[in-house]
Scaffold this active site. Structure first.
Site, PDB file in Angstrom:
ATOM      1  N   THR A 140      33.276  43.364 119.755  1.00 53.35           N
ATOM      2  CA  THR A 140      32.482  43.368 120.983  1.00 53.35           C
ATOM      3  C   THR A 140      31.894  41.997 121.276  1.00 53.35           C
ATOM      4  O   THR A 140      31.184  41.826 122.247  1.00 53.35           O
ATOM      5  CB  THR A 140      31.315  44.374 120.860  1.00 53.35           C
ATOM      6  OG1 THR A 140      30.628  44.079 119.651  1.00 53.35           O
ATOM      7  CG2 THR A 140      31.796  45.796 120.825  1.00 53.35           C
ATOM      8  N   SER A 141      32.204  41.025 120.432  1.00 54.38           N
ATOM      9  CA  SER A 141      31.639  39.697 120.641  1.00 54.38           C
ATOM     10  C   SER A 141      32.351  38.970 121.780  1.00 54.38           C
ATOM     11  O   SER A 141      33.508  39.222 122.049  1.00 54.38           O
ATOM     12  CB  SER A 141      31.783  38.900 119.344  1.00 54.38           C
ATOM     13  OG  SER A 141      31.782  37.548 119.621  1.00 54.38           O
ATOM     14  N   CYS A 142      31.613  38.078 122.465  1.00 57.77           N
ATOM     15  CA  CYS A 142      32.220  37.311 123.563  1.00 57.77           C
ATOM     16  C   CYS A 142      32.747  35.959 123.098  1.00 57.77           C
ATOM     17  O   CYS A 142      33.234  35.179 123.900  1.00 57.77           O
ATOM     18  CB  CYS A 142      31.225  37.098 124.693  1.00 57.77           C
ATOM     19  SG  CYS A 142      30.974  38.575 125.668  1.00 57.77           S
ATOM     20  N   VAL A 143      32.601  35.670 121.822  1.00 55.26           N
ATOM     21  CA  VAL A 143      33.138  34.363 121.380  1.00 55.26           C
ATOM     22  C   VAL A 143      34.168  34.509 120.268  1.00 55.26           C
ATOM     23  O   VAL A 143      34.197  35.436 119.561  1.00 55.26           O
ATOM     24  CB  VAL A 143      32.040  33.391 120.891  1.00 55.26           C
ATOM     25  CG1 VAL A 143      31.383  32.735 122.072  1.00 55.26           C
ATOM     26  CG2 VAL A 143      31.045  34.074 120.012  1.00 55.26           C
TER      27      VAL A 143
END
Lengths: 102, 166
Positions: free
Chosen positions: A99-102
């Site tokens: 779920t991380s954006c990076v």
């Protein structure tokens, strides 16, 4: 939904991630990788094991974590899991969709 | 009848600002596209060039003057007048960077390396470089080239492509 993978009934999400990471086995990984068109080599397994370790120890699941740990650098990750390395590797490792954006 | 979903295949992102938050918005968008397996181009122009200028790239700041969304820890509005004081802008920017590091968001140079390692491309705007009297040697080594606006549009072709302006 339930799916038969490597002769076992596995609970999966709509987009193909294992719901219970405890249902994961190496054969499940091989079959999920096969669906992605990948043949798993020891280098893949090092990444997969590290991701499972991040997941069980409740850490951020990011490409940067993997590269910082010296398991594989970013370029290698894109080579091992072409296209979408983090999502593909997480799926094969039997952990939830990152779920991380990076 | 429902339309067939047509996934995005390519994004071309333009970053014209040099403040910490604008540059990071562009970097996150670009890296996110690369991580999804899309083709991604990031084009820096005007003040955005700071993000790929060796001297500036790891010293970007967030504005403490004229920034109504800036708040103190705890959510109290940041008094604008404080923004004038020496060191305040550095302090606020330091806090932002610390928070980002906790979320595993890398420094600018490392972020650019992540993007290019995944096949994303970074470009600089020729006109803005001329304006700011910058030469290629002043820029980060990993850029794929210096483009004119026409060349940027040439790279932006294709039916499932979006151009995003930051």
């Amino acid at each position: 939904m339930e799916k038969i993978i490597a002769g076992k009934i596995i609970n999966m999400t709509e987009d193909g991630y294992l719901i219970k990471s405890s249902e994961w086995t190496i054969d499940v990984a091989r079959e999920l990788a096969h669906e992605e068109g990948l043949l798993l080599l020891p280098e893949h397994f090092r990444v997969i094991e590290f991701l499972r370790h991040l997941h069980t120890s409740n850490q951020n699941i990011t490409l940067r974590q993997i590269s910082k740990s010296n398991v594989a650098d970013i370029k290698t990750l894109y080579e091992l899991f072409p296209g979408a390395p983090l999502k593909k590797a997480a799926r094969i490792a039997g952990i939830p969709k990152p779920t991380s954006c990076v | 009848m429902e339309n067939e979903p047509s996934p995005l295949k390519k994004v071309c992102i333009v970053c014209s600002k040099g403040s910490l938050e604008d540059v990071y918005a562009a970097l996150v968008l670009t890296n996110g596209a690369v991580m999804e397996g899309m083709e991604a181009y990031l084009f820096f122009t005007f003040f955005g060039l700071d993000a790929i200028t060796k001297k500036q790239m790891n010293h970007l700041r967030t504005a403490t003057l004229g920034n109504p969304s800036l708040r103190m820890p705890g959510g109290v509005a940041f008094p604008s007048l404080l923004g004038f004081l020496p060191g305040v802008e550095s302090g606020v920017s330091f806090m932002m960077k610390k928070r980002m590091d906790e979320l595993d968001i890398p420094p600018v140079d490392e972020f650019l390396e992540m993007i290019t390692a995944g096949g994303g491309k970074i470009y600089a705007c020729k006109l803005a470089m001329d304006m700011f009297k910058l030469q290629k040697k002043d820029l980060w080594e990993g850029i794929s080239g210096v483009l004119t606006v026409g060349e940027f549009y040439e790279k932006s072709g294709g039916s499932s492509t979006q151009i995003i302006f930051v």
